[in-house]
Design a protein around this motif. Structure first.
Motif, PDB file in Angstrom:
ATOM      1  N   ALA A  75      -1.577   0.546  -5.929  1.00  0.00           N
ATOM      2  CA  ALA A  75      -2.183  -0.097  -4.756  1.00  0.00           C
ATOM      3  C   ALA A  75      -1.376   0.189  -3.504  1.00  0.00           C
ATOM      4  N   ALA A  76      -0.046   0.128  -3.638  1.00  0.00           N
ATOM      5  CA  ALA A  76       0.809   0.373  -2.475  1.00  0.00           C
ATOM      6  C   ALA A  76       0.766   1.836  -2.058  1.00  0.00           C
ATOM      7  N   ALA A  77       0.731   2.738  -3.039  1.00  0.00           N
ATOM      8  CA  ALA A  77       0.763   4.173  -2.725  1.00  0.00           C
ATOM      9  C   ALA A  77      -0.487   4.620  -1.974  1.00  0.00           C
ATOM     10  N   PHE A  78      -1.646   4.046  -2.313  1.00  0.00           N
ATOM     11  CA  PHE A  78      -2.905   4.498  -1.707  1.00  0.00           C
ATOM     12  C   PHE A  78      -3.548   3.426  -0.829  1.00  0.00           C
ATOM     13  N   LEU A  96      -8.751  -1.716  -6.412  1.00  0.00           N
ATOM     14  CA  LEU A  96      -7.870  -1.551  -7.571  1.00  0.00           C
ATOM     15  C   LEU A  96      -8.586  -1.967  -8.852  1.00  0.00           C
ATOM     16  N   ARG A  97      -9.352  -3.062  -8.793  1.00  0.00           N
ATOM     17  CA  ARG A  97     -10.099  -3.499  -9.976  1.00  0.00           C
ATOM     18  C   ARG A  97     -11.125  -2.448 -10.403  1.00  0.00           C
ATOM     19  N   VAL A  98     -11.783  -1.835  -9.421  1.00  0.00           N
ATOM     20  CA  VAL A  98     -12.753  -0.788  -9.753  1.00  0.00           C
ATOM     21  C   VAL A  98     -12.043   0.416 -10.358  1.00  0.00           C
ATOM     22  N   LEU A  99     -10.887   0.768  -9.820  1.00  0.00           N
ATOM     23  CA  LEU A  99     -10.125   1.899 -10.373  1.00  0.00           C
ATOM     24  C   LEU A  99      -9.755   1.626 -11.829  1.00  0.00           C
ATOM     25  N   HIS A 107     -17.001   1.154  -3.407  1.00  0.00           N
ATOM     26  CA  HIS A 107     -15.570   1.178  -3.713  1.00  0.00           C
ATOM     27  C   HIS A 107     -15.135   2.550  -4.240  1.00  0.00           C
ATOM     28  N   LEU A 108     -16.000   3.169  -5.015  1.00  0.00           N
ATOM     29  CA  LEU A 108     -15.684   4.480  -5.576  1.00  0.00           C
ATOM     30  C   LEU A 108     -15.520   5.506  -4.456  1.00  0.00           C
ATOM     31  N   GLY A 109     -16.399   5.443  -3.448  1.00  0.00           N
ATOM     32  CA  GLY A 109     -16.294   6.353  -2.316  1.00  0.00           C
ATOM     33  C   GLY A 109     -14.983   6.163  -1.564  1.00  0.00           C
ATOM     34  N   ARG A 110     -14.566   4.905  -1.414  1.00  0.00           N
ATOM     35  CA  ARG A 110     -13.301   4.636  -0.718  1.00  0.00           C
ATOM     36  C   ARG A 110     -12.110   5.119  -1.539  1.00  0.00           C
ATOM     37  N   LEU A 111     -12.222   4.983  -2.869  1.00  0.00           N
ATOM     38  CA  LEU A 111     -11.150   5.486  -3.733  1.00  0.00           C
ATOM     39  C   LEU A 111     -11.016   7.000  -3.601  1.00  0.00           C
ATOM     40  N   PHE A 112     -12.147   7.711  -3.558  1.00  0.00           N
ATOM     41  CA  PHE A 112     -12.103   9.162  -3.378  1.00  0.00           C
ATOM     42  C   PHE A 112     -11.435   9.506  -2.044  1.00  0.00           C
ATOM     43  N   GLU A 113     -11.810   8.759  -1.023  1.00  0.00           N
ATOM     44  CA  GLU A 113     -11.288   9.024   0.312  1.00  0.00           C
ATOM     45  C   GLU A 113      -9.776   8.772   0.391  1.00  0.00           C
ATOM     46  N   LYS A 114      -9.326   7.653  -0.204  1.00  0.00           N
ATOM     47  CA  LYS A 114      -7.919   7.287  -0.091  1.00  0.00           C
ATOM     48  C   LYS A 114      -7.009   8.126  -0.993  1.00  0.00           C
ATOM     49  N   THR A 115      -7.511   8.550  -2.150  1.00  0.00           N
ATOM     50  CA  THR A 115      -6.659   9.281  -3.093  1.00  0.00           C
ATOM     51  C   THR A 115      -6.814  10.792  -2.984  1.00  0.00           C
ATOM     52  N   GLY A 116      -7.896  11.247  -2.359  1.00  0.00           N
ATOM     53  CA  GLY A 116      -8.145  12.681  -2.278  1.00  0.00           C
ATOM     54  C   GLY A 116      -8.825  13.229  -3.514  1.00  0.00           C
TER      55      GLY A 116
END
Length: 379
Positions: free
Chosen positions: A302-305, A312-315, A341-350
């Motif tokens: 969570a802190a890294a991204f 985080l729960r979705v991840l 949330h999945l779209g934001r995870l893609f965006e934040k993690t690459g």
């Protein structure tokens, strides 16, 4: 040296080196050394340069009481021990090289330690001399054989280099064995399955997690000394990672087992000399179940991204479940919310795919297997 003596000498050299490999043979080898040189008892002894400590490494023909007496008192009265500090290597010395034998018979060292063991004389030779310690071979001469003679001195001189090399070999073998054993213990404590493969793809070593993986046989199994994949997709991934001719590639792949569990597979080539035998480990294979990744540092992810609690729960749900409908049902939210949330995870993690998210999360996994408490085992 007669032919018979030469044959005995050759056989004894073999026993000395055998003892380096098998410590259980040391006592027998030292006994043969003592008999060959004309002695009735022998010890391999070392003392530090500061004269503060004494160690008896091996012994034959002396009982525990006399060995303890030597440590506690008579080492200080041993006329020969410290003389090797100033002597050339492989030089055998006896009492008569230090003093007349008649004077030696009057010493307390002889009367209280040598004579009670049935001996009349003794000879020593240095096996190893360093700035820190001196190690010697000490051989007692039985009263029936008379005092130390030139034949005894020469035989000890001939054997000393072999005894010294045997000791060095023994230390190196033991050090390597301890290292391998310690490493195996560490690997068995990891929750990631780790397997070492040779150049022909045969299993050289598997840790506890990997042995359990093979026993479950849902993803990979062992047939003989080779790994067999349980489905076509996994077989393709495994062969691609551990391709013999091209060498293993440094990448992570996601495979699915027969019971629907997701696993991360990663193969790493090991540096090896081409002249080494092909049965030496050449590839290290890592296998980790995706559902084990909650044993990871979630806060660190969570802190890294900069993930929100919902993201985080979705991840975590992606790691354990995978499909958007199933995640929505599990978390009790709409599929559109999961997709957001999945779209934001893609965006934040690459990441570009859900599989890439699992691979990224794997980098935060806690490496050591969690030891179950009584409560864990009861559930």
């Amino acid at each position: 040296m007669t032919t018979h003596q030469a044959n005995r000498f050759s056989s004894l050299i073999g026993e000395i080196y055998d003892a380096a490999i098998d410590p259980a043979l040391r006592s027998s080898a030292l006994e043969q050394v003592a008999h060959f040189v004309g002695g009735c008892a022998a010890m391999i002894v070392s003392r530090d340069t500061a004269r503060l400590s004494i160690e008896i490494h091996q012994h034959f023909g002396t009982d525990a009481r006399f060995r303890q007496l030597y440590r506690d008192r008579y080492v200080e009265l041993d006329l020969l021990l410290d003389r090797h500090l100033n002597l050339a290597p492989e030089q055998t010395i006896g009492v008569t090289d230090i003093m007349p034998h008649e004077e030696f018979l009057a010493t307390s060292f002889y009367r209280e330690w040598v004579e009670p063991q049935g001996a009349i004389d003794l000879a020593t030779i240095a096996l190893e001399k360093t700035a820190a310690r001196t190690t010697i071979l000490q051989v007692l001469r039985h009263r029936s054989r008379g005092t130390v003679d030139d034949a005894m001195r020469e035989r000890m001189r001939l054997l000393a280099p072999h005894i010294q090399r045997s000791q060095i070999m023994g230390r190196q073998i033991r050090a390597r064995s301890h290292t391998v054993d310690d490493l195996a213990d560490v690997l068995d404590g990891l929750n990631t399955a780790i397997c070492l493969l040779d150049a022909d793809g045969r299993v050289v070593h598997a840790n506890a997690a990997c042995r359990q993986l093979f026993a479950d046989a849902n993803l990979l199994a062992m047939v003989g000394d080779r790994i067999v994949a349980r489905n076509t997709q996994t077989d393709k991934i495994f062969r691609g990672l551990c391709e013999i001719d091209g060498g293993p590639r440094r990448q992570i792949e996601l495979a699915t087992s027969a019971d629907g569990q997701h696993y991360l597979l990663h193969a790493v080539p090991l540096k090896r000399d081409r002249s080494l035998p092909r049965d030496i480990a050449a590839t290290m294979l890592f296998v980790q179940r995706a559902s084990m990744l909650p044993l990871l540092a979630a806060d660190a992810i969570a802190a890294a991204f900069r993930l929100t609690p919902s993201e985080l729960r979705v991840l975590m749900a992606i790691i354990e479940i995978g499909g958007v409908p199933d995640i929505a049902a599990k978390l009790g939210i709409a599929e559109t919310t999961v997709k957001t949330h999945l779209g934001r995870l893609f965006e934040k993690t690459g990441a570009g795919r859900q599989a890439d998210l699992v691979k990224i999360a794997a980098g935060f996994a806690v490496p050591f297997a969690r030891r179950m408490s009584g409560d864990d085992r009861a559930t």
